[in-house]
Design a protein around this motif. Structure first.
Motif, PDB file in Angstrom:
ATOM      1  N   THR A   9      -2.015 -10.497  16.213  1.00  0.00           N
ATOM      2  CA  THR A   9      -2.208 -10.632  14.769  1.00  0.00           C
ATOM      3  C   THR A   9      -2.852 -11.956  14.412  1.00  0.00           C
ATOM      4  O   THR A   9      -3.759 -12.018  13.569  1.00  0.00           O
ATOM      5  CB  THR A   9      -0.863 -10.480  14.036  1.00  0.00           C
ATOM      6  N   GLU A  46      -6.447 -12.522  12.492  1.00  0.00           N
ATOM      7  CA  GLU A  46      -6.619 -13.241  11.228  1.00  0.00           C
ATOM      8  C   GLU A  46      -7.610 -14.396  11.364  1.00  0.00           C
ATOM      9  O   GLU A  46      -8.384 -14.681  10.448  1.00  0.00           O
ATOM     10  CB  GLU A  46      -5.273 -13.742  10.715  1.00  0.00           C
ATOM     11  N   ARG A  75      -3.410  -2.951   7.219  1.00  0.00           N
ATOM     12  CA  ARG A  75      -2.338  -3.891   7.542  1.00  0.00           C
ATOM     13  C   ARG A  75      -1.062  -3.521   6.819  1.00  0.00           C
ATOM     14  O   ARG A  75       0.041  -3.767   7.315  1.00  0.00           O
ATOM     15  CB  ARG A  75      -2.755  -5.324   7.181  1.00  0.00           C
ATOM     16  N   TYR A 113       2.218  -7.429  11.220  1.00  0.00           N
ATOM     17  CA  TYR A 113       2.121  -7.281   9.763  1.00  0.00           C
ATOM     18  C   TYR A 113       3.387  -6.750   9.099  1.00  0.00           C
ATOM     19  O   TYR A 113       3.720  -7.165   7.980  1.00  0.00           O
ATOM     20  CB  TYR A 113       0.915  -6.414   9.393  1.00  0.00           C
ATOM     21  N   LEU A 148       5.541  -9.674   8.064  1.00  0.00           N
ATOM     22  CA  LEU A 148       4.936 -10.749   7.288  1.00  0.00           C
ATOM     23  C   LEU A 148       4.911 -10.412   5.794  1.00  0.00           C
ATOM     24  O   LEU A 148       4.842  -9.247   5.404  1.00  0.00           O
ATOM     25  CB  LEU A 148       3.510 -11.012   7.780  1.00  0.00           C
ATOM     26  N   PHE A 194       2.826 -10.672   2.477  1.00  0.00           N
ATOM     27  CA  PHE A 194       1.499 -10.941   1.919  1.00  0.00           C
ATOM     28  C   PHE A 194       1.169  -9.892   0.863  1.00  0.00           C
ATOM     29  O   PHE A 194       1.676  -8.776   0.889  1.00  0.00           O
ATOM     30  CB  PHE A 194       0.427 -10.940   3.012  1.00  0.00           C
ATOM     31  N   LYS A 217      -2.765 -17.966   4.712  1.00  0.00           N
ATOM     32  CA  LYS A 217      -1.317 -17.874   4.520  1.00  0.00           C
ATOM     33  C   LYS A 217      -0.665 -17.079   5.652  1.00  0.00           C
ATOM     34  O   LYS A 217       0.430 -17.425   6.120  1.00  0.00           O
ATOM     35  CB  LYS A 217      -1.021 -17.226   3.168  1.00  0.00           C
ATOM     36  N   LEU A 218      -1.328 -16.017   6.105  1.00  0.00           N
ATOM     37  CA  LEU A 218      -0.777 -15.226   7.203  1.00  0.00           C
ATOM     38  C   LEU A 218      -0.739 -16.026   8.496  1.00  0.00           C
ATOM     39  O   LEU A 218       0.246 -15.976   9.246  1.00  0.00           O
ATOM     40  CB  LEU A 218      -1.609 -13.953   7.396  1.00  0.00           C
ATOM     41  N   GLN A 237       2.178 -18.326   8.344  1.00  0.00           N
ATOM     42  CA  GLN A 237       3.441 -17.622   8.578  1.00  0.00           C
ATOM     43  C   GLN A 237       3.643 -17.322  10.055  1.00  0.00           C
ATOM     44  O   GLN A 237       4.742 -17.489  10.599  1.00  0.00           O
ATOM     45  CB  GLN A 237       3.454 -16.291   7.812  1.00  0.00           C
TER      46      GLN A 237
END
Length: 351
Positions: free
Chosen positions: A84, A88, A215, A223, A226, A228, A254-255, A258
């Motif tokens: 992941t 990203e 996602r 995902y 997480l 978002f 932001k992902l 995290q």
């Protein structure tokens, strides 16, 4: 009437009004698939980067998941996080390319160079994490080729902190720019009906109120763990698409933040690549979300437990042959920014 021929495109003008646009439709015989279907599963994942060199992680991930489904492989949680975070980071490559193309269509060379400098920095961290390759070739069946040791996690944290500051500077230059907004506002509006009819997901779909994102809607990797929000606009014009891309960069950052905070520590269970089992005969499909929408993979396994057919599909590939009419009666000076705002290229249909 004036005809202009460019690579893959024929434009006809009446004065400064574009009367027709005809795009090269691409080859029906795509050599990539003929080559891939002669390879082993792990070699297939390496080669599929060529389907979309700006979104290669999503291509690898989509195919890997289909193969893993056929092999009944369960992926360790840490590996899901590693995949992941790589996805990203790779998302930033396409988004900065997209934003640069839109800005470049107005002749804003300085801002174009600045966003491409940011893109180059993303390329650099991606290469460092995946083995100094231009095409990452990061995934294998059941895992990743290189795990992320503590040093790399720290390197990602430093990168995102420094890159975010430079990104804010560039974003502030284009946000609220009256000239830019006036040129993009109302340009090549695409309605929800067209989006749903063509399955035109990604930037274009989200800007027209169809915020499908695999996602969230077909969860994979880390995902599901997480937090978002999906990006969505309703106007459906070039301005909305540009704004969606800006917000998608923020979501990706932001992902990443995290993930580096929550990634499970490597242990005997988390870092081990599962042993592939024999492939089960049948038809398998999977998807992974790229920055321009989901990449969908399909493969067929014969009764002899051999992969006989491999295909990948993207939204750009589907819509490229049918977008000509969208440009009719547009001012000639608006063609380039309108086209750039769609985020598709001839390569979407040719590979």
């Amino acid at each position: 009437m004036i005809d202009i021929q460019t690579y893959g495109t024929s434009l006809t003008f009446d004065g400064d009004i574009l009367k027709s646009a005809t795009f090269k439709k691409g080859n029906e015989e795509r050599p990539l698939w003929k080559r891939i279907e002669r390879l082993t599963p792990n070699e297939m994942i390496i080669w599929v980067d060529r389907f979309d060199s700006l979104c290669p992680i999503a291509c690898e991930w989509a195919l890997a998941q289909a193969i893993e489904d056929a092999s009944e492989i369960i992926i360790p949680k840490r590996t899901q996080y590693v995949r992941t975070i790589l996805s990203e980071i790779n998302r930033l490559v396409w988004l900065t390319t997209y934003l640069g193309r839109v800005i470049g269509s107005f002749g804003q060379r300085t801002m174009l160079q600045q966003i491409f400098v940011l893109r180059e920095q993303v390329f650099t961290i991606q290469e460092e994490l995946t083995g100094a390759r231009i095409l990452p070739q990061a995934l294998i069946v059941g895992g990743v080729r290189r795990d992320l040791p503590l040093g790399n996690i720290q390197k990602i944290q430093v990168f995102t902190k420094e890159w975010s500051e430079l990104w804010k500077v560039w974003k502030n230059l284009v946000t609220g720019d009256e000239l830019l907004e006036s040129r993009l506002n109302g340009l090549i509006k695409i309605d929800t009906v067209t989006i749903e009819k063509l399955g035109w997901w990604g930037i274009v779909g989200k800007a027209s109120g169809v915020n499908y994102d695999s996602r969230r809607h077909r969860p994979h990797g880390a995902y599901p763990y997480l937090d978002f929000n999906l990006v969505s606009k309703s106007e459906g014009d070039a301005k909305s698409r540009f704004e969606v891309a800006l917000e998608e960069v923020e979501v990706a950052l932001k992902l990443i933040d995290q993930i580096v905070k929550d990634i499970p520590e490597q242990s005997e269970n988390q870092g081990t690549v599962p042993v592939p089992r024999a492939l089960r005969p049948g038809f398998y499909s999977s998807s992974a979300e790229s920055a321009k929408g989901p990449i969908i993979s399909c493969l067929e396994v014969s009764d002899k437990n051999i992969i006989t057919t491999v295909r990948l599909f993207s939204a750009g590939q589907r819509v490229w042959p049918v977008i000509d009419h969208l440009f009719k009666d547009m001012r000639g000076e608006d063609f380039e920014p309108a086209f750039a705002s769609l985020g598709i290229t001839p390569e979407d249909s040719e590979i």
